[in-house]
Design an enzyme around this catalytic site. Structure first.
Site, PDB file in Angstrom:
ATOM      1  N   TYR A  35       1.143  -1.031  -0.211  1.00 51.87           N
ATOM      2  CA  TYR A  35      -0.170   0.185   0.481  1.00 51.87           C
ATOM      3  C   TYR A  35       0.874   0.899   0.190  1.00 51.87           C
ATOM      4  O   TYR A  35       1.930   1.432   0.908  1.00 51.87           O
ATOM      5  CB  TYR A  35      -1.184   0.016   1.418  1.00 51.87           C
ATOM      6  CG  TYR A  35      -1.764   1.036   1.290  1.00 51.87           C
ATOM      7  CD1 TYR A  35      -3.432   0.957   0.497  1.00 51.87           C
ATOM      8  CD2 TYR A  35      -1.820   2.277   2.375  1.00 51.87           C
ATOM      9  CE1 TYR A  35      -3.903   2.042   1.138  1.00 51.87           C
ATOM     10  CE2 TYR A  35      -2.779   3.342   2.630  1.00 51.87           C
ATOM     11  CZ  TYR A  35      -3.558   3.027   1.385  1.00 51.87           C
ATOM     12  OH  TYR A  35      -4.722   4.266   2.370  1.00 51.87           O
ATOM     13  N   ASP A  80       9.203   3.207   0.254  1.00 52.96           N
ATOM     14  CA  ASP A  80       8.065   3.446   0.942  1.00 52.96           C
ATOM     15  C   ASP A  80       8.525   2.805   2.539  1.00 52.96           C
ATOM     16  O   ASP A  80       7.829   1.892   2.577  1.00 52.96           O
ATOM     17  CB  ASP A  80       6.967   2.790   0.989  1.00 52.96           C
ATOM     18  CG  ASP A  80       6.081   3.443   1.116  1.00 52.96           C
ATOM     19  OD1 ASP A  80       5.580   4.250   1.936  1.00 52.96           O
ATOM     20  OD2 ASP A  80       4.542   3.770   0.642  1.00 52.96           O
ATOM     21  N   LYS A  87       4.672   8.259   9.877  1.00 54.49           N
ATOM     22  CA  LYS A  87       4.310   7.275  11.410  1.00 54.49           C
ATOM     23  C   LYS A  87       4.822   8.080  12.104  1.00 54.49           C
ATOM     24  O   LYS A  87       4.997   8.614  12.425  1.00 54.49           O
ATOM     25  CB  LYS A  87       3.357   6.207  10.138  1.00 54.49           C
ATOM     26  CG  LYS A  87       2.154   5.709   9.802  1.00 54.49           C
ATOM     27  CD  LYS A  87       2.250   4.182   9.396  1.00 54.49           C
ATOM     28  CE  LYS A  87       1.729   3.685   8.350  1.00 54.49           C
ATOM     29  NZ  LYS A  87       0.098   4.353   8.551  1.00 54.49           N
TER      30      LYS A  87
HETATM   31  N1  PMP Z   1       3.091   3.508   2.539  1.00 55.08           N
HETATM   32  C1  PMP Z   1       2.948   2.958   3.674  1.00 55.08           C
HETATM   33  C2  PMP Z   1       3.844   1.595   3.159  1.00 55.08           C
HETATM   34  C3  PMP Z   1       1.230   2.995   4.860  1.00 55.08           C
HETATM   35  O1  PMP Z   1       1.538   1.497   5.356  1.00 55.08           O
HETATM   36  C4  PMP Z   1       0.642   3.804   4.677  1.00 55.08           C
HETATM   37  C5  PMP Z   1      -0.403   3.984   5.494  1.00 55.08           C
HETATM   38  N2  PMP Z   1      -0.924   3.147   6.141  1.00 55.08           N
HETATM   39  C6  PMP Z   1       1.012   5.217   3.677  1.00 55.08           C
HETATM   40  C7  PMP Z   1       2.211   5.232   2.846  1.00 55.08           C
HETATM   41  C8  PMP Z   1      -0.243   6.244   3.453  1.00 55.08           C
HETATM   42  O2  PMP Z   1       0.442   6.763   4.193  1.00 55.08           O
HETATM   43  P1  PMP Z   1      -0.541   8.303   4.622  1.00 55.08           P
HETATM   44  O3  PMP Z   1      -2.317   6.672   5.874  1.00 55.08           O
HETATM   45  O4  PMP Z   1      -0.328   8.503   5.934  1.00 55.08           O
HETATM   46  O5  PMP Z   1      -1.586   8.697   3.699  1.00 55.08           O
END
Ligand code: PMP
Length: 434
Positions: free
Chosen positions: A143, A245, A273
């Site tokens: 994701y 990511d 995060k």
């Molecule tokens: N990349 C990864 C690997 C994630 O786990 C997430 C959120 N779970 C995101 C991007 C998106 O981040 P946000 O919820 O802060 O938009």
């Protein structure tokens, strides 16, 4: 009185004013309704009914120092006394940028944003601008935010996912443009030969490979030895931008992220995060020549980028995580490993196929008779109804985990919480076994 009566009543009311009763679709999944929370302290959360939980959700990862971490909150309070929104360069931003370029291996330069979704978007745009190529390779089950152009094959049903060696890019939301995934090539994680073959065929069109270096959104699956290094070499050979990511892994699997932990430096990375221990921040970090795109026509905006409170929180989070030579990481490794081992032992003893795997600071607990998972399809084949039942049984006993089976550790979980958790897990497994 039922255990969740107040949450149920508040959720009913919320649905009259707040679309869907929550502010993100990823909050639908708790039983019997999305719970309403009132207070957090250290490793604990309390819901509106007054039930206490040992929290392994931690806001889906950010609260790496637990809830209400004093050092971070003090830094934020001090920043607020100086004004809350300049939307302009400030000294704290400059200091933090310097610090992050020293900390994050790939960071010649950084930029701040406020969410992982948005930071991933600018990373993709920078990569396309740098290479003047359209396509992006992403991995099944991973994701990278909810934007149209990348929200595909996040959790596809196996009967829609296509052949393993040539997965279909499956859109994840109604309302996405039908051609949203036209520039995506989806691959299974941990299979270097397939990426090599894909680049031999399409290399000239591929701008970037984007991946969660530890697959954290569908099971917690480590890269196999040599895999990240192999991707690095393939990217170099084909002129492709390698994007890690690290929205989850940044500050979590190590202060310098998975790139530090596994010793492979990408061209661009996104941290979010855990980076501000619960305040809204994301960091795009990367190679100078690619990042400099923002001075030659690549547009990246955002009113709240670099907002003082988040900048202060990120700096204070680094202070805390660096303390005593990284004691926070030794704790998370120690207690996370105890939980992984404990859960596996409970599964064996109770005769249920409970399988825990991952790293100390983040791991997964699923129901899987087939042993370790190495890619999304292994996770998808695990017993989802049993996992959801286990999560519910844990919640009923005061332990909160994510519905997808991921557990996040914090630096403030300790002996007492681990003992409480394993006792709850033992009872939950016994309930499943009967
Ligand atoms: N990349 C990864 C690997 C994630 O786990 C997430 C959120 N779970 C995101 C991007 C998106 O981040 P946000 O919820 O802060 O938009």
């Amino acid at each position: 009185m039922g255990r969740y009566d107040t949450s149920i009543a508040l959720q009913d009311e919320a649905r009259r004013y707040l679309a869907g009763g929550v502010s993100s679709n990823f909050r639908y999944h708790t039983m019997p309704v999305p719970l309403c929370f009132e207070r957090g302290d250290g490793p604990y959360l309390w819901d509106a009914d007054g039930n206490r939980y040992v929290d392994y959700v931690l806001g889906n990862g950010p609260a790496i120092l637990g809830h209400t971490p004093a050092g971070v909150l003090d830094a934020v309070r001090r920043s607020l006394d100086m004004g809350q929104a300049y939307t302009a360069l400030h000294r704290g931003e400059l200091e933090l940028a310097k610090r992050l370029t020293e900390l994050i291996p790939c960071a010649d330069l950084v930029r701040f944003d406020i969410s992982g979704t948005q930071a991933d978007q600018i990373a993709l745009r920078l990569a396309r601008a740098h290479t003047d190529r359209p396509k992006v390779i992403k991995f099944e089950g991973q994701y990278h935010g909810w934007a149209d152009n990348i929200l595909a094959s996040v959790g596809p049903a196996l009967n829609e996912a296509g052949p393993r060696d040539h997965p279909t890019a499956v859109l994840h939301s109604r309302g996405q443009l039908a051609n949203a995934a036209d520039n995506l090539i989806v691959q299974p994680f941990n299979d270097l030969d397939l990426v090599a073959a894909t680049l031999d065929e399409h290399g000239q069109e591929v701008a970037a490979i984007v991946l969660e270096p530890v697959n954290c959104n569908s099971g917690v699956i480590e890269p196999e030895p040599g895999y990240l290094q192999g991707l690095r070499e393939l990217c170099d050979r084909h002129g492709v931008v390698l994007i890690f990511d690290e929205v989850i892994t940044g500050f979590r699997v190590a202060l310098d992220g998975a790139q530090g932990r596994y010793g492979v430096t990408p061209d661009l990375a996104v941290f979010a995060k855990a980076a501000a221990a619960g305040f809204a921040i994301s960091v795009i970090a990367g190679r100078r020549d690619i990042m400099e795109g923002v001075t030659s026509g690549v547009v990246h905006g955002g009113t709240y980028n670099g907002i003082t409170s988040s900048i202060a929180a990120c700096g204070a989070a680094i202070d805390e995580l660096e303390r005593d030579n990284g004691a926070a990481y030794r704790r998370m490794e120690h207690y996370g490993s105890q939980l992984i081992d404990g859960l596996n032992e409970i599964g064996r003893r109770r005769g249920v196929p409970l399988h825990a795997q991952g790293l100390g600071p983040i791991f997964t607990a699923v129901f899987n008779a087939n042993g370790p998972m190495r890619e999304y399809r292994d996770y998808k084949r695990t017993d989802e109804p049993m996992r959801l039942k286990f999560v519910e049984e844990l919640q009923n006993r005061g332990v909160r985990t994510t519905a997808r089976g991921t557990w996040f550790m914090s630096a403030v979980h300790g002996d007492e919480e681990i003992a409480f958790t394993l006792d709850a897990a033992d009872q939950a497994a016994a309930a499943l076994a009967s």
